[in-house]
Design a protein around this motif. Structure first.
Motif, PDB file in Angstrom:
ATOM      1  N   VAL A 148       1.109  -1.765  -0.073  1.00  0.00           N
ATOM      2  CA  VAL A 148       0.351  -0.166   0.218  1.00  0.00           C
ATOM      3  C   VAL A 148       1.052   1.581   0.019  1.00  0.00           C
ATOM      4  O   VAL A 148       1.235   2.377  -0.774  1.00  0.00           O
ATOM      5  CB  VAL A 148      -0.844  -0.182   0.960  1.00  0.00           C
ATOM      6  N   GLY A 149       2.046   1.482   0.637  1.00  0.00           N
ATOM      7  CA  GLY A 149       2.663   2.384   1.069  1.00  0.00           C
ATOM      8  C   GLY A 149       3.279   2.227  -0.804  1.00  0.00           C
ATOM      9  O   GLY A 149       3.602   3.714  -0.828  1.00  0.00           O
ATOM     10  N   MET A 150       4.557   1.790  -0.802  1.00  0.00           N
ATOM     11  CA  MET A 150       4.439   1.997  -2.630  1.00  0.00           C
ATOM     12  C   MET A 150       3.390   1.984  -3.323  1.00  0.00           C
ATOM     13  O   MET A 150       3.692   3.049  -4.088  1.00  0.00           O
ATOM     14  CB  MET A 150       5.202   0.212  -2.715  1.00  0.00           C
ATOM     15  N   MET A 151       2.513   2.236  -3.257  1.00  0.00           N
ATOM     16  CA  MET A 151       1.243   2.156  -4.486  1.00  0.00           C
ATOM     17  C   MET A 151       1.035   4.100  -4.061  1.00  0.00           C
ATOM     18  O   MET A 151       0.839   5.043  -4.933  1.00  0.00           O
ATOM     19  CB  MET A 151       0.410   1.269  -4.123  1.00  0.00           C
ATOM     20  N   LEU A 152       0.797   4.331  -2.735  1.00  0.00           N
ATOM     21  CA  LEU A 152       1.064   5.713  -2.459  1.00  0.00           C
ATOM     22  C   LEU A 152       2.238   6.677  -3.231  1.00  0.00           C
ATOM     23  O   LEU A 152       1.860   8.289  -3.464  1.00  0.00           O
ATOM     24  CB  LEU A 152       0.990   6.183  -1.065  1.00  0.00           C
ATOM     25  N   ILE A 153       3.015   5.640  -2.652  1.00  0.00           N
ATOM     26  CA  ILE A 153       4.034   6.677  -3.277  1.00  0.00           C
ATOM     27  C   ILE A 153       4.101   6.398  -4.970  1.00  0.00           C
ATOM     28  O   ILE A 153       4.580   8.243  -5.442  1.00  0.00           O
ATOM     29  CB  ILE A 153       5.914   5.899  -2.797  1.00  0.00           C
ATOM     30  N   ARG A 154       3.774   5.283  -5.105  1.00  0.00           N
ATOM     31  CA  ARG A 154       3.328   5.607  -7.127  1.00  0.00           C
ATOM     32  C   ARG A 154       2.737   6.925  -7.696  1.00  0.00           C
ATOM     33  O   ARG A 154       3.202   7.567  -8.485  1.00  0.00           O
ATOM     34  CB  ARG A 154       3.378   4.299  -7.470  1.00  0.00           C
ATOM     35  N   ALA A 155       1.899   6.998  -6.836  1.00  0.00           N
ATOM     36  CA  ALA A 155       0.915   7.687  -6.635  1.00  0.00           C
ATOM     37  C   ALA A 155       1.038   9.550  -6.685  1.00  0.00           C
ATOM     38  O   ALA A 155       0.506  10.171  -7.704  1.00  0.00           O
ATOM     39  CB  ALA A 155      -0.643   7.370  -6.449  1.00  0.00           C
ATOM     40  N   ALA A 156       1.653   9.116  -5.894  1.00  0.00           N
ATOM     41  CA  ALA A 156       2.175  10.749  -5.742  1.00  0.00           C
ATOM     42  C   ALA A 156       2.905  11.133  -6.767  1.00  0.00           C
ATOM     43  O   ALA A 156       3.105  12.295  -7.070  1.00  0.00           O
ATOM     44  CB  ALA A 156       2.787  10.839  -4.060  1.00  0.00           C
ATOM     45  N   LEU A 157       4.068  10.665  -7.009  1.00  0.00           N
ATOM     46  CA  LEU A 157       4.853  10.904  -7.576  1.00  0.00           C
ATOM     47  C   LEU A 157       4.572  11.302  -9.300  1.00  0.00           C
ATOM     48  O   LEU A 157       4.961  11.803 -10.136  1.00  0.00           O
ATOM     49  CB  LEU A 157       6.122   9.482  -8.049  1.00  0.00           C
ATOM     50  N   ASN A 158       3.699  10.254  -9.547  1.00  0.00           N
ATOM     51  CA  ASN A 158       2.835  10.363 -10.462  1.00  0.00           C
ATOM     52  C   ASN A 158       2.111  11.196 -11.195  1.00  0.00           C
ATOM     53  O   ASN A 158       1.641  12.172 -11.667  1.00  0.00           O
ATOM     54  CB  ASN A 158       1.898   8.986 -11.323  1.00  0.00           C
ATOM     55  N   ALA A 159       1.137  11.256  -9.635  1.00  0.00           N
ATOM     56  CA  ALA A 159       0.775  13.548  -9.282  1.00  0.00           C
ATOM     57  C   ALA A 159       1.169  14.508  -9.695  1.00  0.00           C
ATOM     58  O   ALA A 159       1.005  15.513 -10.551  1.00  0.00           O
ATOM     59  CB  ALA A 159       0.147  13.301  -8.416  1.00  0.00           C
ATOM     60  N   ARG A 160       3.509  14.285  -9.479  1.00  0.00           N
ATOM     61  CA  ARG A 160       3.474  15.160  -9.717  1.00  0.00           C
ATOM     62  C   ARG A 160       4.279  15.121 -11.146  1.00  0.00           C
ATOM     63  O   ARG A 160       5.297  16.171 -11.024  1.00  0.00           O
ATOM     64  CB  ARG A 160       5.343  14.962  -8.979  1.00  0.00           C
ATOM     65  N   GLY A 161       3.567  14.412 -11.997  1.00  0.00           N
ATOM     66  CA  GLY A 161       4.685  14.266 -12.848  1.00  0.00           C
ATOM     67  C   GLY A 161       5.379  13.833 -13.264  1.00  0.00           C
ATOM     68  O   GLY A 161       6.637  13.573 -13.746  1.00  0.00           O
ATOM     69  N   GLU A 162       6.377  12.879 -12.013  1.00  0.00           N
ATOM     70  CA  GLU A 162       7.618  11.634 -12.108  1.00  0.00           C
ATOM     71  C   GLU A 162       7.487  10.359 -12.297  1.00  0.00           C
ATOM     72  O   GLU A 162       8.184   9.809 -11.688  1.00  0.00           O
ATOM     73  CB  GLU A 162       8.668  12.486 -10.705  1.00  0.00           C
TER      74      GLU A 162
END
Ligand SMILES: *Cc1c(COP(=O)(O)O)cnc(C)c1O
Length: 492
Positions: A148-162
């Motif tokens: 779950v934590g990794m998915m949250l980080i993935r989502a946040a990075l995607n939202a940053r465009g990274e």
């Protein structure tokens, strides 16, 4: 010292499976006649296979099986990294209250206000304890929390465009679930070598950081029972490189009430509530791995979210940016309620006793054993202490022999051969719930084993365990070809 199981040996028919040959106590014809076709096959093939035993025979069989097992309620269980603490009976009273035990996960919200209120309180408490205010209770175990934590980080990075940040840095001392969870989330794992003192190497960290790194996954104190003293600097460098710090909170027992991962700079942390906050666990369950996160990650948390609206608690199902539901229910309620009971039994002002007593107990063992056993990393430990078999290996005795001998002495062995960064590791975690008398009895047994090695009187060590129901097993076959089904079928 008492042996775990003494007199019980392989007497027929006291085997793992028990039934009388050629006897059937179930007769089905009447039932089958009125039964829909699809159930008939089930009744004939499955129900008719139930062994023919009387009630006393069934009860005795299962009680006997339970006595062949060793649990935290049989004795000391110093399995490092697992935090096997005694589970207070009051927890069991709480979870068995009919108003809690008899709920259905799909009941309407207005009929489960009580349990929602308790789970909301747990969310708040956990957030406060770890210093990260936004919490989901959904993950069903620590490893699930990592995903779950990794998915949250993935989502946040995607939202940053990274999207290009796909690497996760993981120290070589990490628990195996860390790389597994990162890989399951589609990340690429990069191993960081530890320093000679068992801590994260800042030079290796700097060399690995870059604009392709999504996160550092760190356990603190780490799996060697050593506190990462550079934690603030580590987090600062990871953040400066644009990545997140994921904290594996399995070792929260060393910190609870004393220090908060969120204050150290960690962005996202799972809490193994079945470790730190009691709950009978082992053998893969049951567990709970709530995840606590910083502000930036909060909007991606799984749904439904438990929220408070005045005096009412509700489940918010819609959240545009959420990673979605991660479990078929709002969480493993039984485990979560036990955790709340444990936390509230101490209360905010006394929670620090958990960590302080756990750390004291581990250091007491370290102090008593440090001259008889090799200590790979000098200095105080946190809630678990790490030894190796280096001295005993000179006498032909290995960690495995020591662990097996402890069974004959009446103790569950410590964790062996983990962490992987030291050869012949023995990781001992006493927890706060053990008395000094128990710690002394364990240390006496360990010192006894060490002196048998010194005297080259090692037959009993190589033969151990001789008092347990099962003697030394072929561990490779047990791990690779486990027989987990009934009726017994060999794994293919
Ligand atoms: C136990 C543990 C995990 C995994 O947690 P589970 O609840 O067993 O899935 C991860 N990391 C460390 C350090 C652990 O001790």
């Amino acid at each position: 010292m008492h042996a775990i199981t003494t007199a019980i040996k392989h007497e027929e028919p006291l085997l793992f499976e028990h039934q009388h040959a050629d006897e059937k106590s179930i007769s089905l014809p009447g039932v089958v006649a009125d039964t829909p076709q699809h159930l008939q096959a089930f009744l004939r093939n499955e129900v008719a296979m139930i062994p023919s035993l009387s009630e006393p025979e069934v009860v005795r069989h299962f009680v006997r099986l339970s006595q062949w097992n060793y649990g935290i309620e049989s004795g000391f269980y110093p399995l490092g990294s697992c935090t096997m603490k005694y589970n207070p009976r009051v927890n069991e009273t709480v979870v068995r209250l009919p108003g809690l035990a008899q709920l259905h996960p799909d009941q309407p919200e207005d009929s489960v206000q009580g349990v929602l209120g308790l789970l909301f309180e747990l969310q708040q408490s956990l957030g406060e304890i770890v210093g990260l205010p936004h919490v989901t209770l959904q993950p069903a175990a620590g490893a699930h929390g990592e995903l779950v934590g990794m998915m949250l980080i993935r989502a946040a990075l995607n939202a940053r465009g990274e999207q290009q940040r796909t690497k996760v840095l993981i120290p070589d001392s990490a628990h195996g679930t860390n790389p597994a969870s990162a890989a399951l989330c589609g990340m690429q794992c990069v191993e960081l070598k530890s320093r000679p003192d068992g801590r994260l190497d800042l030079i290796a960290l700097d060399a690995a950081l870059g604009n392709d790194v999504a996160a550092l996954m760190l356990t603190n104190p780490n799996t060697a029972g050593v506190f990462e003293e550079d934690i603030a600097e580590i987090c600062a460098r990871v953040h400066a490189a644009g990545a997140f710090v994921y904290g594996d909170g399995a070792n929260l027992n060393a910190l609870v009430g004393v220090a908060r991962p969120g204050d150290m700079g960690i962005d996202c942390l799972h809490i193994n509530v079945h470790k730190t906050f009691s709950t009978p666990h082992g053998g893969g369950g049951p567990g709970g791995g709530p995840v606590a996160v910083c502000d930036e990650l909060a909007r991606f948390l799984p749904t439904p979210r438990i929220e408070r609206d005045g005096n009412t608690f509700c489940l918010r199902h819609t959240d545009e940016e959420s990673i979605g539901a991660m479990l078929g229910s709002i969480g493993q309620t039984g485990v979560l309620l036990r955790a709340l009971a444990y936390i509230n039994a101490f209360g905010r002002d006394y929670l620090h006793h958990i960590a302080e007593d756990a750390v004291l107990n581990a250091n007491y063992i370290l102090h008593r054993l440090q001259h008889a056993y090799h200590v790979p990393f000098a200095g105080f430990c946190k809630h678990e202490c790490l030894l190796t078999d280096e001295k005993q290996a000179a006498h032909g005795v290995k960690t495995l022999d020591i662990a097996k001998r402890l069974i004959d002495c009446g103790f569950h062995p410590m964790t062996v051969y983990f962490p992987l960064i030291v050869h012949g590791a023995m990781l001992i975690e006493p927890t706060e719930t053990e008395s000094r008398a128990t710690l002394d009895a364990f240390c006496d047994a360990m010192l006894d084993i060490a002196s048998q090695c010194e005297a080259d009187n090692t037959d009993a060590l190589h033969d151990a365990p001789v008092l347990a129901f099962r003697q030394r097993l072929d561990e490779t076959v047990a791990a690779r070809k486990p027989v987990l089904t009934w009726p017994k079928k060999a794994a293919t």
